[in-house]
Design a protein around this motif. Structure first.
Motif, PDB file in Angstrom:
ATOM      1  N   LEU A   1      -0.328 -10.995  14.732  1.00  0.00           N
ATOM      2  CA  LEU A   1      -0.289 -11.023  13.277  1.00  0.00           C
ATOM      3  C   LEU A   1      -1.614 -10.579  12.683  1.00  0.00           C
ATOM      4  O   LEU A   1      -1.657  -9.836  11.698  1.00  0.00           O
ATOM      5  N   GLU A   2      -2.711 -11.021  13.270  1.00  0.00           N
ATOM      6  CA  GLU A   2      -4.029 -10.621  12.777  1.00  0.00           C
ATOM      7  C   GLU A   2      -4.241  -9.123  12.943  1.00  0.00           C
ATOM      8  O   GLU A   2      -4.795  -8.449  12.061  1.00  0.00           O
ATOM      9  N   THR A   3      -3.787  -8.560  14.054  1.00  0.00           N
ATOM     10  CA  THR A   3      -3.933  -7.128  14.278  1.00  0.00           C
ATOM     11  C   THR A   3      -3.111  -6.321  13.280  1.00  0.00           C
ATOM     12  O   THR A   3      -3.593  -5.314  12.739  1.00  0.00           O
ATOM     13  N   VAL A   4      -1.885  -6.757  13.034  1.00  0.00           N
ATOM     14  CA  VAL A   4      -1.037  -6.062  12.066  1.00  0.00           C
ATOM     15  C   VAL A   4      -1.642  -6.141  10.666  1.00  0.00           C
ATOM     16  O   VAL A   4      -1.639  -5.153   9.911  1.00  0.00           O
ATOM     17  N   ALA A   5      -2.164  -7.311  10.289  1.00  0.00           N
ATOM     18  CA  ALA A   5      -2.766  -7.464   8.968  1.00  0.00           C
ATOM     19  C   ALA A   5      -3.986  -6.568   8.813  1.00  0.00           C
ATOM     20  O   ALA A   5      -4.165  -5.908   7.781  1.00  0.00           O
ATOM     21  N   PHE A   6      -4.829  -6.522   9.837  1.00  0.00           N
ATOM     22  CA  PHE A   6      -6.022  -5.677   9.762  1.00  0.00           C
ATOM     23  C   PHE A   6      -5.630  -4.206   9.667  1.00  0.00           C
ATOM     24  O   PHE A   6      -6.227  -3.436   8.895  1.00  0.00           O
ATOM     25  N   GLY A   7      -4.637  -3.791  10.443  1.00  0.00           N
ATOM     26  CA  GLY A   7      -4.198  -2.398  10.376  1.00  0.00           C
ATOM     27  C   GLY A   7      -3.654  -2.041   9.005  1.00  0.00           C
ATOM     28  O   GLY A   7      -3.951  -0.969   8.471  1.00  0.00           O
ATOM     29  N   GLY A   8      -2.859  -2.949   8.419  1.00  0.00           N
ATOM     30  CA  GLY A   8      -2.340  -2.687   7.082  1.00  0.00           C
ATOM     31  C   GLY A   8      -3.437  -2.610   6.039  1.00  0.00           C
ATOM     32  O   GLY A   8      -3.413  -1.744   5.154  1.00  0.00           O
ATOM     33  N   GLY A   9      -4.421  -3.499   6.150  1.00  0.00           N
ATOM     34  CA  GLY A   9      -5.539  -3.458   5.207  1.00  0.00           C
ATOM     35  C   GLY A   9      -6.374  -2.202   5.355  1.00  0.00           C
ATOM     36  O   GLY A   9      -6.822  -1.616   4.362  1.00  0.00           O
ATOM     37  N   PHE A  10      -6.577  -1.763   6.590  1.00  0.00           N
ATOM     38  CA  PHE A  10      -7.389  -0.565   6.814  1.00  0.00           C
ATOM     39  C   PHE A  10      -6.673   0.689   6.324  1.00  0.00           C
ATOM     40  O   PHE A  10      -7.314   1.660   5.909  1.00  0.00           O
ATOM     41  N   VAL A  11      -5.344   0.689   6.354  1.00  0.00           N
ATOM     42  CA  VAL A  11      -4.587   1.854   5.889  1.00  0.00           C
ATOM     43  C   VAL A  11      -4.495   1.878   4.365  1.00  0.00           C
ATOM     44  O   VAL A  11      -4.590   2.952   3.742  1.00  0.00           O
ATOM     45  N   LEU A  12      -4.327   0.730   3.720  1.00  0.00           N
ATOM     46  CA  LEU A  12      -4.071   0.683   2.286  1.00  0.00           C
ATOM     47  C   LEU A  12      -5.333   0.609   1.433  1.00  0.00           C
ATOM     48  O   LEU A  12      -5.353   1.123   0.307  1.00  0.00           O
ATOM     49  N   THR A  13      -6.383  -0.018   1.928  1.00  0.00           N
ATOM     50  CA  THR A  13      -7.555  -0.255   1.088  1.00  0.00           C
ATOM     51  C   THR A  13      -8.290   1.022   0.695  1.00  0.00           C
ATOM     52  O   THR A  13      -8.588   1.216  -0.502  1.00  0.00           O
ATOM     53  N   PRO A  14      -8.633   1.927   1.617  1.00  0.00           N
ATOM     54  CA  PRO A  14      -9.389   3.120   1.191  1.00  0.00           C
ATOM     55  C   PRO A  14      -8.677   3.985   0.154  1.00  0.00           C
ATOM     56  O   PRO A  14      -9.306   4.371  -0.845  1.00  0.00           O
ATOM     57  N   PRO A  15      -7.392   4.336   0.309  1.00  0.00           N
ATOM     58  CA  PRO A  15      -6.784   5.195  -0.715  1.00  0.00           C
ATOM     59  C   PRO A  15      -6.671   4.541  -2.082  1.00  0.00           C
ATOM     60  O   PRO A  15      -6.845   5.204  -3.106  1.00  0.00           O
ATOM     61  N   LEU A  16      -6.398   3.224  -2.119  1.00  0.00           N
ATOM     62  CA  LEU A  16      -6.300   2.556  -3.415  1.00  0.00           C
ATOM     63  C   LEU A  16      -7.663   2.440  -4.078  1.00  0.00           C
ATOM     64  O   LEU A  16      -7.797   2.624  -5.292  1.00  0.00           O
ATOM     65  N   THR A  17      -8.691   2.122  -3.300  1.00  0.00           N
ATOM     66  CA  THR A  17     -10.044   2.061  -3.861  1.00  0.00           C
ATOM     67  C   THR A  17     -10.483   3.429  -4.359  1.00  0.00           C
ATOM     68  O   THR A  17     -11.068   3.557  -5.444  1.00  0.00           O
ATOM     69  N   ALA A  18     -10.218   4.459  -3.577  1.00  0.00           N
ATOM     70  CA  ALA A  18     -10.569   5.812  -3.993  1.00  0.00           C
ATOM     71  C   ALA A  18      -9.803   6.220  -5.255  1.00  0.00           C
ATOM     72  O   ALA A  18     -10.348   6.898  -6.135  1.00  0.00           O
ATOM     73  N   LEU A  19      -8.542   5.804  -5.364  1.00  0.00           N
ATOM     74  CA  LEU A  19      -7.758   6.138  -6.546  1.00  0.00           C
ATOM     75  C   LEU A  19      -8.335   5.490  -7.797  1.00  0.00           C
ATOM     76  O   LEU A  19      -8.396   6.124  -8.868  1.00  0.00           O
ATOM     77  N   GLY A  20      -8.770   4.237  -7.688  1.00  0.00           N
ATOM     78  CA  GLY A  20      -9.369   3.581  -8.842  1.00  0.00           C
ATOM     79  C   GLY A  20     -10.667   4.250  -9.272  1.00  0.00           C
ATOM     80  O   GLY A  20     -10.892   4.489 -10.467  1.00  0.00           O
ATOM     81  N   THR A  21     -11.528   4.546  -8.304  1.00  0.00           N
ATOM     82  CA  THR A  21     -12.798   5.204  -8.627  1.00  0.00           C
ATOM     83  C   THR A  21     -12.576   6.593  -9.203  1.00  0.00           C
ATOM     84  O   THR A  21     -13.156   6.974 -10.224  1.00  0.00           O
ATOM     85  N   TRP A  22     -11.753   7.365  -8.558  1.00  0.00           N
ATOM     86  CA  TRP A  22     -11.487   8.737  -8.993  1.00  0.00           C
ATOM     87  C   TRP A  22     -10.788   8.769 -10.350  1.00  0.00           C
ATOM     88  O   TRP A  22     -11.134   9.571 -11.229  1.00  0.00           O
TER      89      TRP A  22
END
Length: 242
Positions: free
Chosen positions: A139-160
């Motif tokens: 469960l921890e591995t799946v959560a980390f993978g999901g966070g690593f996939v979703l966090t950068p594009p959403l953060t970049a979208l907000g900044t951009w």
């Protein structure tokens, strides 16, 4: 008339066979022989008078809750404060990149990226309350993978998005988003490393848990802003400013 000796031999054979069966059944009852479908653990505990080892399915999952009232050592406080200043310095550094010297604009872009990436970033710092080498680790591995996939594009979208809409369009909008995305991905790696270092310094205390996550998120937001400013080339001279 029937042959009497043959009847006697038949009766004698049946008697002997019945006696053998009765002897075998009585011996099994006397020794309390286990049946074939009896689990080995129950058989072993029955004969050795020792408690049977619990099966992995029935084993209780060990629980560990970090105590809140444990004081942090002085070195941990210094580490938290010093690492918290790095994202602040990164905001100022982003204003020196790409030709845009407005510190307020870079700070707003960083804050917007952090706000948009706050929800998926929680998966990066997810730690189960009852860790075990089995299902919780998956469960921890799946959560980390999901966070690593979703966090950068959403953060970049907000900044951009804020940079393009509120502070004037950049010279290269497409490259600006790719730069923000790459910076956010690099900031995600640094944020996770910093967060884990602070967790290691803080054990067994859970104080400043939210502060550690905020510091890690700050690295992600600053990375996105630096990438956006560098790849976008700053705002256009005729760009609109709201």
């Amino acid at each position: 008339m029937p042959n009497v000796p043959s009847h006697r031999r038949l009766i004698t054979a049946c008697t002997l066979l019945l006696g053998c069966l009765l002897s075998a059944s009585s011996h099994a009852v006397a020794t309390d022989a286990p049946l074939r479908d009896t689990p080995p653990s129950e058989t072993r505990s029955r004969y050795l008078d020792t408690p049977a080892a619990p099966s992995p399915e029935r084993a209780a999952v060990p629980t560990y809750i970090e105590p809140e009232d444990v004081l942090l050592p002085k070195g941990a406080w210094v580490a938290h404060g010093g690492l918290a200043l790095l994202p602040v310095a990164g905001v100022w550094g982003a204003s020196r990149v790409g030709g845009d010297t407005r510190v307020g604009a870079t700070a707003a872009e960083t804050a917007t990226g952090m706000l948009l990436g706050a929800i998926p970033s929680r998966l990066l710092f997810f730690r189960p309350a009852a860790p075990s080498p089995g299902r919780w680790m998956e469960l921890e591995t799946v959560a980390f993978g999901g966070g690593f996939v979703l966090t950068p594009p959403l953060t970049a979208l907000g900044t951009w998005g804020l940079g393009e809409l509120a502070f004037g369009e950049s010279h290269h909008p497409g490259r600006a988003y790719l730069g923000a995305l790459g910076g956010a991905a690099l900031g995600t790696l640094l944020g996770v490393i910093v967060h884990e270092a602070l967790v290691k310094l803080s054990k067994p205390s859970a104080r400043l848990k939210s502060g550690r996550q905020l510091v890690g998120l700050g690295f992600i937001g600053v990375g996105a802003t630096l990438g956006y400013q560098w790849a976008g080339g700053g705002p256009r001279p005729d760009g609109h400013t709201r």
